[in-house]
Every structure is written in structure tokens, then in C-alpha cells.
Design a protein around this motif. Sequence first.
Motif, PDB file in Angstrom:
ATOM      1  N   VAL A 128      36.624  41.808  49.733  1.00  0.00           N
ATOM      2  CA  VAL A 128      37.520  41.488  50.843  1.00  0.00           C
ATOM      3  C   VAL A 128      38.549  40.431  50.444  1.00  0.00           C
ATOM      4  CG1 VAL A 128      35.767  42.085  52.538  1.00  0.00           C
ATOM      5  CG2 VAL A 128      35.908  39.740  51.693  1.00  0.00           C
ATOM      6  N   PHE A 129      38.678  40.188  49.143  1.00  0.00           N
ATOM      7  CA  PHE A 129      39.600  39.183  48.632  1.00  0.00           C
ATOM      8  C   PHE A 129      40.757  39.859  47.883  1.00  0.00           C
ATOM      9  CE2 PHE A 129      35.325  37.331  48.662  1.00  0.00           C
ATOM     10  CZ  PHE A 129      35.525  36.204  49.428  1.00  0.00           C
ATOM     11  N   ASP A 130      41.747  39.064  47.538  1.00  0.00           N
ATOM     12  CA  ASP A 130      42.857  39.607  46.760  1.00  0.00           C
ATOM     13  C   ASP A 130      42.524  39.698  45.276  1.00  0.00           C
ATOM     14  OD1 ASP A 130      42.806  36.882  46.354  1.00  0.00           O
ATOM     15  OD2 ASP A 130      44.977  36.614  46.511  1.00  0.00           O
ATOM     16  N   ILE A 131      41.308  39.296  44.885  1.00  0.00           N
ATOM     17  CA  ILE A 131      40.797  39.534  43.541  1.00  0.00           C
ATOM     18  C   ILE A 131      39.420  40.174  43.667  1.00  0.00           C
ATOM     19  CG2 ILE A 131      42.088  37.620  42.527  1.00  0.00           C
ATOM     20  CD1 ILE A 131      39.510  36.040  42.412  1.00  0.00           C
ATOM     21  N   ARG A 132      38.968  40.796  42.611  1.00  0.00           N
ATOM     22  CA  ARG A 132      37.719  41.551  42.657  1.00  0.00           C
ATOM     23  C   ARG A 132      36.502  40.655  42.450  1.00  0.00           C
ATOM     24  NH1 ARG A 132      35.265  43.958  38.069  1.00  0.00           N
ATOM     25  NH2 ARG A 132      33.586  45.394  38.626  1.00  0.00           N
ATOM     26  N   VAL A 133      35.443  40.893  43.230  1.00  0.00           N
ATOM     27  CA  VAL A 133      34.151  40.266  42.993  1.00  0.00           C
ATOM     28  C   VAL A 133      33.417  41.096  41.945  1.00  0.00           C
ATOM     29  CG1 VAL A 133      31.947  39.566  43.994  1.00  0.00           C
ATOM     30  CG2 VAL A 133      34.047  39.363  45.345  1.00  0.00           C
ATOM     31  N   ASN A 134      33.258  40.561  40.750  1.00  0.00           N
ATOM     32  CA  ASN A 134      32.622  41.269  39.640  1.00  0.00           C
ATOM     33  C   ASN A 134      31.124  40.982  39.669  1.00  0.00           C
ATOM     34  OD1 ASN A 134      31.628  42.219  37.215  1.00  0.00           O
ATOM     35  ND2 ASN A 134      33.341  41.477  35.986  1.00  0.00           N
ATOM     36  N   GLY A 135      30.341  41.966  40.120  1.00  0.00           N
ATOM     37  CA  GLY A 135      28.904  41.768  40.266  1.00  0.00           C
ATOM     38  C   GLY A 135      28.176  41.489  38.974  1.00  0.00           C
ATOM     39  N   ASP A 136      28.760  41.823  37.838  1.00  0.00           N
ATOM     40  CA  ASP A 136      28.121  41.514  36.556  1.00  0.00           C
ATOM     41  C   ASP A 136      28.165  40.023  36.250  1.00  0.00           C
ATOM     42  OD1 ASP A 136      27.548  44.151  36.135  1.00  0.00           O
ATOM     43  OD2 ASP A 136      29.226  44.516  34.775  1.00  0.00           O
ATOM     44  N   GLY A 161      44.305  54.113  36.789  1.00  0.00           N
ATOM     45  CA  GLY A 161      44.885  55.132  37.641  1.00  0.00           C
ATOM     46  C   GLY A 161      45.081  54.733  39.082  1.00  0.00           C
ATOM     47  N   LEU A 162      44.599  53.528  39.467  1.00  0.00           N
ATOM     48  CA  LEU A 162      44.750  53.042  40.828  1.00  0.00           C
ATOM     49  C   LEU A 162      45.349  51.637  40.823  1.00  0.00           C
ATOM     50  CD1 LEU A 162      41.356  54.151  42.431  1.00  0.00           C
ATOM     51  CD2 LEU A 162      43.617  55.144  42.862  1.00  0.00           C
ATOM     52  N   PRO A 163      46.085  51.252  41.864  1.00  0.00           N
ATOM     53  CA  PRO A 163      46.636  49.889  41.930  1.00  0.00           C
ATOM     54  C   PRO A 163      45.542  48.822  41.896  1.00  0.00           C
ATOM     55  CG  PRO A 163      47.687  51.309  43.564  1.00  0.00           C
ATOM     56  CD  PRO A 163      46.552  52.093  42.990  1.00  0.00           C
ATOM     57  N   HIS A 164      44.424  49.102  42.577  1.00  0.00           N
ATOM     58  CA  HIS A 164      43.269  48.206  42.549  1.00  0.00           C
ATOM     59  C   HIS A 164      42.176  48.892  41.739  1.00  0.00           C
ATOM     60  CE1 HIS A 164      44.982  45.492  45.519  1.00  0.00           C
ATOM     61  NE2 HIS A 164      45.327  46.555  46.224  1.00  0.00           N
ATOM     62  N   PRO A 165      41.822  48.378  40.566  1.00  0.00           N
ATOM     63  CA  PRO A 165      40.844  49.051  39.713  1.00  0.00           C
ATOM     64  C   PRO A 165      39.519  49.265  40.441  1.00  0.00           C
ATOM     65  CG  PRO A 165      41.921  47.247  38.537  1.00  0.00           C
ATOM     66  CD  PRO A 165      42.326  47.129  39.969  1.00  0.00           C
ATOM     67  N   PRO A 166      38.851  50.373  40.186  1.00  0.00           N
ATOM     68  CA  PRO A 166      37.533  50.601  40.780  1.00  0.00           C
ATOM     69  C   PRO A 166      36.540  49.516  40.359  1.00  0.00           C
ATOM     70  CG  PRO A 166      38.402  52.609  39.802  1.00  0.00           C
ATOM     71  CD  PRO A 166      39.288  51.491  39.353  1.00  0.00           C
ATOM     72  N   MET A 167      35.496  49.357  41.152  1.00  0.00           N
ATOM     73  CA  MET A 167      34.431  48.424  40.811  1.00  0.00           C
ATOM     74  C   MET A 167      33.188  49.208  40.417  1.00  0.00           C
ATOM     75  SD  MET A 167      32.651  45.377  42.981  1.00  0.00           S
ATOM     76  CE  MET A 167      31.625  46.508  43.902  1.00  0.00           C
ATOM     77  N   PHE A 168      32.550  48.801  39.307  1.00  0.00           N
ATOM     78  CA  PHE A 168      31.335  49.446  38.837  1.00  0.00           C
ATOM     79  C   PHE A 168      30.154  48.500  39.034  1.00  0.00           C
ATOM     80  CE2 PHE A 168      34.787  51.345  36.370  1.00  0.00           C
ATOM     81  CZ  PHE A 168      34.526  52.694  36.543  1.00  0.00           C
ATOM     82  N   THR A 169      29.079  49.016  39.596  1.00  0.00           N
ATOM     83  CA  THR A 169      27.871  48.224  39.819  1.00  0.00           C
ATOM     84  C   THR A 169      26.666  48.951  39.231  1.00  0.00           C
ATOM     85  OG1 THR A 169      28.810  47.459  41.926  1.00  0.00           O
ATOM     86  CG2 THR A 169      26.486  47.034  41.542  1.00  0.00           C
TER      87      THR A 169
END
Length: 484
Positions: free
Chosen positions: A212-220, A430-438
Motif C-alpha cells: 500500500v506504499f509507493d515502494i514495494r514491501v519485499n517479504g524476503d 513488463g509492468l510499471p510496478h514490478p510483480p512481487m514474489f513470495t
Amino acid sequence: MRTPRFAAALAVALAAVALPVTAGAAPTDGISIAATPTDQLRPGDAGAQIVNGERTTVREHPFVIAGMRVGGGGPQGQSCTASVVGKRKILTAAHCMVDATGAKSYIYGDDDLNTPGDETFRTAVASFKTHPGYTGSGGWRTGYDVAVVTTVDDLPVPESQWAKVAGSGDSALTQPGKSGLSLGYGKTSSGGGSGELRKTTLPVNDPNSCQVFDIRVNGDLMVCTGYNDGRTANCSGDSGGPFIVDGVVVGVSSWGSSGCDRYSIMARLTNAMGDWVRAEIGGTQPGGFGVALSPSSGKADPGKHVSTSVTTTAAEGGPEKLDLSASALPAGTTATFQPSSTITSGEVAKLTLQPSTTTPPGTYKITITAKGPSAAKTAEYTLTVGDGGTTNGPKPTATPNSATVPPGGYANATIAITGGTAPYRLTATGLPHPPMFTPQTVYPGRTSRMTVMGPYQRGTYTVTITATDTNGRTGTTTYTLTVR
């Protein structure tokens, strides 16, 4: 002369409004601007919604210490919070040392920095090390936001009261559904007062629910804690403070929303980051027994076996009973400890690893954990099965391989990988916001969940998913996202 007062701290929230991660769901709230919870948060960034917590004391949490700097915005220049982890060692956030200017020092033993003179001890910084993955000022946005500080003077905290730091063998402590205690000297709102040691309890969330932020929460590399409604969270001045689950520091307060009203993001220690911290501390953790493997790598053909010695050393406080286990085993592989999986620190156990006849060739990282009453410690063994999977690169697949969402909607897919040399690291374009992998790093026999967010411009997008194995070989697959 005032009687010294002891303190612990509130973690006040930097959160954001949760966006559903199911296909077709549209965001119900806007994206929050991310900020570090340091003294540089400006009162004008958001309204003064109080972030709840309660007063506590250093007597209750004797490892908590206040980080100060020249020019710091809190009382007496308070800037961050930290944990005593050794005779002259302190654990804090990397951005507390790199992003904030001004000479640094630490005050110990004060529950309220608004009343100078209550502290029992003050020392300067002799040196510090940030995690090698921290990229410099602003690096908290991408992770590795952890540092180990060496002080000029011995810290007045007995060894039995030093904070215990998690490592890669403690991943269960940061699984969604757990909850922990956050401590800090930070503000009680984005525009409120600070300097009192406070505490609050925060749940651990699935990182997918925290995008929900303008940057990604990286679960790793990060732990998403708290709530999305600002009921309690970390705020300015809480940076570097500990997040504690089952008596172990599993995270360091890193960042959240500029309004202190959404999720609180911690630097994760239940991975190699925690192992790095332990190494920098230098084996001075409470319950400081040691564990090592000799040799630390070996090769076995499918259906055959290979052995190594698990060597342990006792801590200064004496021997203790240790339970040995092996995790991240390749499919079909068994691990046997002899004479037993329960030994006493100072003893040696034989570990035999036997792949089955159907175990895929590859190179695998296996984690050996020794768990005692005082701590859990790990060592890593590299097992090569057969030819190590040298002939073929990784082959990722996505299930399903397409989805349709509204603008800003979310969709999920399961990513499985075969071939190559595990573990694998996933990326996508391929997307403006990169996908997140968990998780982003996938171990043998496991999968990852990919979460994609639909752009706000309608159309069809091709997402290229890349798996990179430990030998640098890559393989790709595609995923089609339609925004209608």
C-alpha cells in the motif's frame, strides 16, 4: 541528583491502506508515501493521529538504548532506538547511521529523555558496519536496513541481558499470524512528542497484504507488522528499535508511511541478514554456543549418500542440550544424525544425507539448525546431487498464466521451477510496478506466489518472468495480464 529511571519504547506506526490481492479487486484507498521512522519526519507530512502504545522501562527491557546525534530532532538530539547485543555492540537500522548526519552517540538507562540527567551512561560511536547489501542513503527502500555499531566504552548491560538476535534458522518466528513487541523512543504521532520509552504489540502480516506504499514491501528482506488503520505503529524516532517475537529480536524498525498511520516495516533478521549480524557481533550472543560443519559441502549420486560432521562448542556458561535438524532438503532426500539428533554442546554428531533415486540433479543449500534453551544457531551445507544439474537451465511455469483485472486491481499466480541448480531467484518485467514474489528466492520442491498489480491504463500486458539459478543460468516464461 535524580534517581536513574529505566525505560522501554513504543513502536508507532508508519502504515498504509491494504489493497486486496485477489484478481478483480480494486484499491479502496490511496497509496501512502513511504518514509523512514527517524527524527527527520516533518509534522506537516500528515495529521496528528495518536498512535497508541504504553509507557515501559529499561528495567523491563534492559537491552534497549537510545540513539542520539548532533542535530537530532528528538529530546537531547534523540534520533533512533537500538538494542545492546554485546559488550560494545549495538544493533540498529543502517539508515540511522548512513542517512542521518551528525555525530552519533548512545544514552542508556533513561525512561524519558525529556528530563536530562536521568540516564546512567553515555558513550560515543567508535565504528559501525552496515549490511553489505545496503545501498547507501535511501537504501532502506530496497532493504538490508541493518547495522552493527561498536561503541567506545563497555556498555553497562550484563551478558545475560543482551538482546538475542534471530538468524536464518528462525524463519518460523516471522510467519504471518505471529505477533511481537516493538520498542522505541519515537513520537506518539507524526506531529506529536517523543523521547519516552514505549512499547506496543504488532501482528506479523503476509507481505502481499501490505503493498500500500509507493515502494514495494519485499517479504524476503522485510517484515510487515501492525495494522492498516493507524491504531498502533512505529513513528519518527523508533528507527532501529527491536521487534521481538518469543524473546528474540526478529526485526529492526525500518520504515512506514509518512503519516505514521499504516503498517510498520521491519528489516528482517530471520534470514541471512540475521546471520550477518551474529557474525559481526562476534559470537558474543547470550547462549553463545557454536555450530559448524566439516566439510561444509559434498556430492552424492541419486540413491547414494554423503556425510559430514556437525561440530558444536559450549558457551562460557557451560554445556547445554541441543536439538539438531536439517531443512531445505531436496525432494526425496533424508537426513540422519548419529548417534542422535539430540546432543550436548561441545559434542560432535555425524550427519548423513541420502538423495533418493528420483532426486533431481542440482546443487542445494541445506540449513542445519542447532536449537538449545538459550538460542538457535545454523550452519549451511552445499549438497551436489549427480552432475549438479549442469546441462539445463531453470524452467519456470506460471499457473494460471493469465488474468483479467480492473485498473489498479490485483491478481495472483503460482510459480514453479524445474531444472537448473537450486535455489532460484525470481524477477519480472513488463509492468510499471514490478510483480512481487513470495518468496523471491525459491528452494527445491517449493513454489512462489506472484502478485501483480494492474496498471491504471487499460490494455494487455505481457509479463516476462525470469528464474536465475545459482550458476547464473536463466529461464523465462510469460504471463498475460489484461486490464479492462
